[in-house]
Design an enzyme around this catalytic site. Sequence first.
Site, short mmCIF file in Angstrom:
data_model
loop_
_atom_site.label_atom_id
_atom_site.label_comp_id
_atom_site.label_asym_id
_atom_site.label_seq_id
_atom_site.Cartn_x
_atom_site.Cartn_y
_atom_site.Cartn_z
N ASP A 1 0.83 -1.21 0.00
CA ASP A 1 0.00 0.00 0.00
C ASP A 1 0.86 1.26 0.00
O ASP A 1 2.04 1.23 0.37
CB ASP A 1 -0.91 0.01 1.24
CG ASP A 1 -0.11 -0.03 2.51
OD1 ASP A 1 0.93 -0.74 2.56
OD2 ASP A 1 -0.48 0.65 3.49
N GLU A 2 0.25 2.34 -0.41
CA GLU A 2 0.80 3.69 -0.25
C GLU A 2 2.26 3.84 -0.66
O GLU A 2 3.06 4.38 0.09
CB GLU A 2 0.67 4.12 1.23
CG GLU A 2 -0.75 4.19 1.73
CD GLU A 2 -0.83 4.69 3.16
OE1 GLU A 2 -1.69 5.54 3.42
OE2 GLU A 2 -0.03 4.23 4.01
#
Lengths: 462, 462
Positions: free
Chosen positions: A252-253
Amino acid sequence: MEGQLFSSKPSSSSQSIVGKLQNVTVRYDGQCEEWPHLNMMENYTIVVDPIVGAIIYGRSIWGAIRGLETFSQLITYSNQNEFLINTIKIKDFPRFKHRGLLIDSSRHFLPIKTIFKTLDSMEMNKLNVLHWHIVDDESFPFESETFPELSRKGSYDPQYHVYRDEDVNAILEYARQRAIRVVVEFDSPGHTWSWGLGQPGLLTPCYGPNGQPNGIFGPIDPTKPNNFKFIRNLFTEIASRFKDQYIHLGGDEVSFDCWATNPSIREFMEQHQYGNDYTRLESYYVQKLVNIVKQLNRSYVVWQEVFDHNVTLKSDTVVHVWIGNDTSSTWSTELSKVTEAGYQALLSSPWYLDLISYGPDWRKYYESEPYSFDGTDEQKRLILGGEAAVWAEYINGANMISRTFPRVNAVAERLWSSQRLAKANRAVGRFRTQACRMIKLGIRIQPIDGPGWCECDYALTD
Amino acid sequence: MEGQLFSSKPSSSSQSIVGKLQNVTVRYDGQCEEWPHLNMMENYTIVVDPIVGAIIYGRSIWGAIRGLETFSQLITYSNQNEFLINTIKIKDFPRFKHRGLLIDSSRHFLPIKTIFKTLDSMEMNKLNVLHWHIVDDESFPFESETFPELSRKGSYDPQYHVYRDEDVNAILEYARQRAIRVVVEFDSPGHTWSWGLGQPGLLTPCYGPNGQPNGIFGPIDPTKPNNFKFIRNLFTEIASRFKDQYIHLGGDEVSFDCWATNPSIREFMEQHQYGNDYTRLESYYVQKLVNIVKQLNRSYVVWQEVFDHNVTLKSDTVVHVWIGNDTSSTWSTELSKVTEAGYQALLSSPWYLDLISYGPDWRKYYESEPYSFDGTDEQKRLILGGEAAVWAEYINGANMISRTFPRVNAVAERLWSSQRLAKANRAVGRFRTQACRMIKLGIRIQPIDGPGWCECDYALTD
């Protein structure tokens, strides 16, 4: 009794005692499986009968454990120094097979005893997956045998703020005895700042406007073949030390800003004709990672970005949907897409328990329904369940239990019980009873729903 | 060192050891006063000198206690198994004389040990008033000798969820030893639902549309002379059991809806020519209450509505401003009015710690300044200080300490230290040090300001 996670107190006034319970029999089908797993059978039956006694029957050892928990909740203490149980027949089973709680031991170190207490509390609420987000940017408390420098340099303190081999084993064993899987997450290629401290060359050096490295580091550098050797060796150790079939790979991210400043990353992008699309570089990394984990005969969970960015995934991949905390349209659209592509999905978006607010926010958790998305029955069947998340930016051993419970109980019932149980107002009585039961067993939890009391509140001492 | 509430760690690298500290002398001016009070002198001086040793000198016994706390915070533990203290001279004193914390033992019962731990934690942060909101609508845990039925019928549970005489005395003594006043609040005429359970006739019966009592009760019925006998007797006991010169009389949020339905109330209103202005009935009650307390030779604190509704107050009355949590214009206007009328004021509006939100909300507490209102120097001098409030709708013994601290430390420093210390960014390092100090002493508190660690975090076990 079907579909209610928590038993209510039997009303002593309506009770007539018809006998003494002499026998309690516990049985289960099949071999005694060693480790709980995604497809474990948690179904159980309880019969309490004045003649036959009590029988707790599980479709597997794991179902027997769930049945024992319910059985213990059926027993109440009378004012006449007696324990009471009603004649009853219960057939019970979970709606979703993955009912998890994400803990984060990187933003703050979580004491091992706090993790034990978390597992005790999960078991009481039939949660069955501890998602252990064990490392992140801020610290690397996992003591690796292959790469001891990772925690020596990357933990807050390598003496007391690390999880040693025996700690990890004790946590796995404690969870196993409670029919709880431990799915560990080593999130990459972002969220890895602390990894770089003990593994020089792993992270991407960011460059300043003057064309020189500025001392800041970005995600793992996917252009260096050596880094994949490291990843292979690290995940080989992870696969040998954690028992579950699934490993959470994160993903993620990933921030592209740093990559974009680095000349050798840009050269690599050009060679591969990625243009300026850094999601393709991210996917290049994740593709290699999932291939490594596949070779280790493990399955994986990934955060939704990995799916969104078109990585080729194994068919048994679980896509973990987290974006859109307060916007159900965001996560329901994502669930539609993921399941339309044929992948299994987990929902966490509505259940970020670290995002606190005033009042009984468990009500909105309770009323968030994973099946609320457009999709066929086949798509719905791909929803494995969900996870509440307690990210630890503002959590430590002092508030982990009291803040997580009893709020997470709402998620537990949503994932266990019938979809027909939909209104928090009709659940609050049960939830109060369950909260008091937890306090009675010495679990320090905050109030559930405004003013009130439990008989053991006075003993809730610091 | 002036104006910093928390001492920073001496930097061991810049240190040269010049001697061993052989003597620690504690002195104070004047008689040893028995009970802390509004005008107690908390000023102190500390000298640490390699030749003279350490001298802690208080302008009173209470100042000596403050100095001892600071002295203990100057000592650090080195890696070489030594305790270190810098040569230093400190002259320190509080900016405001009333630096309080409101606790609420009615919405949830607070265990006595939790109150002790609260006092320990307050003392470490030089808070000097425990405002004990002891009873409210929801429960009456105060065991009265004059009216034992009040807690027998009005507490959650008269066996374990009450404060007996010995409990109250133990709490007063524990506070006294830490130079902390205990100002008890018996809030009336509203917020008294639980009082009515043990004192029939006290509350106003509300009437339904059919002109009959509907079984619901409103505020204390001020039209019955008997109720003032009760109030006189109750407050006579309160004045004898609590030692502080001030009693908090409440007076907030009186609902007029019920009064307006009751025929004998309406008749009384007519007789007194109050029209439809129920604030005049409220003031009639409060006027009698304050007169009773005045006759008991006690002073009083009242919530701001009592002032707003024009009750005639003693000149030493303290008006407690609480409305306008997020709107400083609301409370600053009120502070102007109250002090313009010549009354002393306490500020709580910006410091309702029970109204939680995500992230380091202590920063906004820190940057709320009680002197931020239009007024003369003389008016400013009427600001006695303020109180953080931890209303207990969602607080019990499990989360009282971890949620209140370290957030309230921001209020403590605002009220103790120089107004020039205004920016949270410049305080955060000190606040982290202080939070870790509290954890080291076994006080279970949540993280202060995002990811990080304290050396004793690993021992924060449930």
